[in-house]
Design a protein around this motif. Sequence first.
Motif, mmCIF file in Angstrom:
data_model
loop_
_atom_site.group_PDB
_atom_site.id
_atom_site.type_symbol
_atom_site.label_atom_id
_atom_site.label_comp_id
_atom_site.label_asym_id
_atom_site.label_seq_id
_atom_site.Cartn_x
_atom_site.Cartn_y
_atom_site.Cartn_z
ATOM 1 N N MET A 1 0.812 -1.196 0.000
ATOM 2 C CA MET A 1 0.000 0.000 0.000
ATOM 3 C C MET A 1 0.856 1.261 0.000
ATOM 4 N N ALA A 2 1.916 1.256 0.769
ATOM 5 C CA ALA A 2 2.778 2.432 0.855
ATOM 6 C C ALA A 2 3.346 2.771 -0.515
ATOM 7 N N SER A 3 3.667 1.752 -1.269
ATOM 8 C CA SER A 3 4.204 1.959 -2.604
ATOM 9 C C SER A 3 3.165 2.616 -3.511
ATOM 10 N N THR A 4 1.931 2.191 -3.411
ATOM 11 C CA THR A 4 0.857 2.773 -4.221
ATOM 12 C C THR A 4 0.621 4.229 -3.829
ATOM 13 N N GLU A 5 0.647 4.480 -2.531
ATOM 14 C CA GLU A 5 0.460 5.860 -2.063
ATOM 15 C C GLU A 5 1.620 6.736 -2.518
ATOM 16 N N GLN A 6 2.810 6.200 -2.442
ATOM 17 C CA GLN A 6 4.011 6.933 -2.879
ATOM 18 C C GLN A 6 3.899 7.270 -4.369
ATOM 19 N N GLN A 7 3.468 6.310 -5.150
ATOM 20 C CA GLN A 7 3.296 6.511 -6.588
ATOM 21 C C GLN A 7 2.245 7.590 -6.848
ATOM 22 N N SER A 8 1.140 7.524 -6.112
ATOM 23 C CA SER A 8 0.066 8.503 -6.282
ATOM 24 C C SER A 8 0.553 9.901 -5.938
ATOM 25 N N LEU A 9 1.327 10.018 -4.859
ATOM 26 C CA LEU A 9 1.863 11.322 -4.480
ATOM 27 C C LEU A 9 2.832 11.853 -5.524
ATOM 28 N N GLN A 10 3.667 11.010 -6.067
ATOM 29 C CA GLN A 10 4.611 11.433 -7.100
ATOM 30 C C GLN A 10 3.863 11.882 -8.365
ATOM 31 N N GLU A 11 2.840 11.129 -8.707
ATOM 32 C CA GLU A 11 2.029 11.482 -9.885
ATOM 33 C C GLU A 11 1.338 12.819 -9.669
ATOM 34 N N LEU A 12 0.803 13.027 -8.469
ATOM 35 C CA LEU A 12 0.143 14.276 -8.137
ATOM 36 C C LEU A 12 1.136 15.434 -8.182
ATOM 37 N N GLU A 13 2.309 15.210 -7.641
ATOM 38 C CA GLU A 13 3.349 16.244 -7.641
ATOM 39 C C GLU A 13 3.752 16.595 -9.075
ATOM 40 N N THR A 14 3.878 15.601 -9.912
ATOM 41 C CA THR A 14 4.228 15.824 -11.314
ATOM 42 C C THR A 14 3.150 16.656 -12.012
ATOM 43 N N ARG A 15 1.919 16.314 -11.774
ATOM 44 C CA ARG A 15 0.810 17.045 -12.395
ATOM 45 C C ARG A 15 0.747 18.489 -11.897
ATOM 46 N N VAL A 16 0.975 18.692 -10.594
ATOM 47 C CA VAL A 16 0.954 20.047 -10.032
ATOM 48 C C VAL A 16 2.083 20.881 -10.633
ATOM 49 N N ARG A 17 3.273 20.290 -10.766
ATOM 50 C CA ARG A 17 4.393 21.013 -11.375
ATOM 51 C C ARG A 17 4.076 21.384 -12.833
ATOM 52 N N ALA A 18 3.492 20.465 -13.550
ATOM 53 C CA ALA A 18 3.120 20.741 -14.942
ATOM 54 C C ALA A 18 2.081 21.849 -14.995
ATOM 55 N N LEU A 19 1.134 21.810 -14.091
ATOM 56 C CA LEU A 19 0.098 22.835 -14.040
ATOM 57 C C LEU A 19 0.693 24.198 -13.708
ATOM 58 N N MET A 20 1.640 24.235 -12.781
ATOM 59 C CA MET A 20 2.293 25.491 -12.418
ATOM 60 C C MET A 20 3.095 26.053 -13.588
ATOM 61 N N LEU A 21 3.767 25.196 -14.306
ATOM 62 C CA LEU A 21 4.524 25.628 -15.481
ATOM 63 C C LEU A 21 3.589 26.204 -16.536
ATOM 64 N N SER A 22 2.504 25.504 -16.762
ATOM 65 C CA SER A 22 1.520 25.976 -17.737
ATOM 66 C C SER A 22 0.951 27.328 -17.314
ATOM 67 N N TYR A 23 0.685 27.485 -16.038
ATOM 68 C CA TYR A 23 0.160 28.744 -15.507
ATOM 69 C C TYR A 23 1.144 29.886 -15.748
#
Length: 96
Positions: A1-23
């Motif tokens: 489970m920790a691995s899945t949560e870690q993956q989800s957090l990394q994916e979320l962080e990646t998306r937020v960074r992309a969104l900030m760049l786009s902004y």
Amino acid sequence: MASTEQQSLQELETRVRALMLSYRQLRAENAALLRQVEALGASVEQEKADVRKLRSELSALRAAQVITLEEGDVKVARARISRMIREIDKCIALLA
């Protein structure tokens, strides 16, 4: 489970960074477009002032020509002035 949560957090962080760049990119583009709009607005105002000046000059020229023309030349002068007015109106329509 920790691995899945870690993956989800990394994916979320990646998306937020992309969104900030786009902004940031969109903000820069918006600022450039606003500067362009201001420049074009100033240009339009200058062109309108030029049109007003030309209309004033045309009016003065009409008055001067009417005074100096003979009866036969009045028709030719009126036709020429009408053509000038139509051309000025076309210019004004392009500015609006």
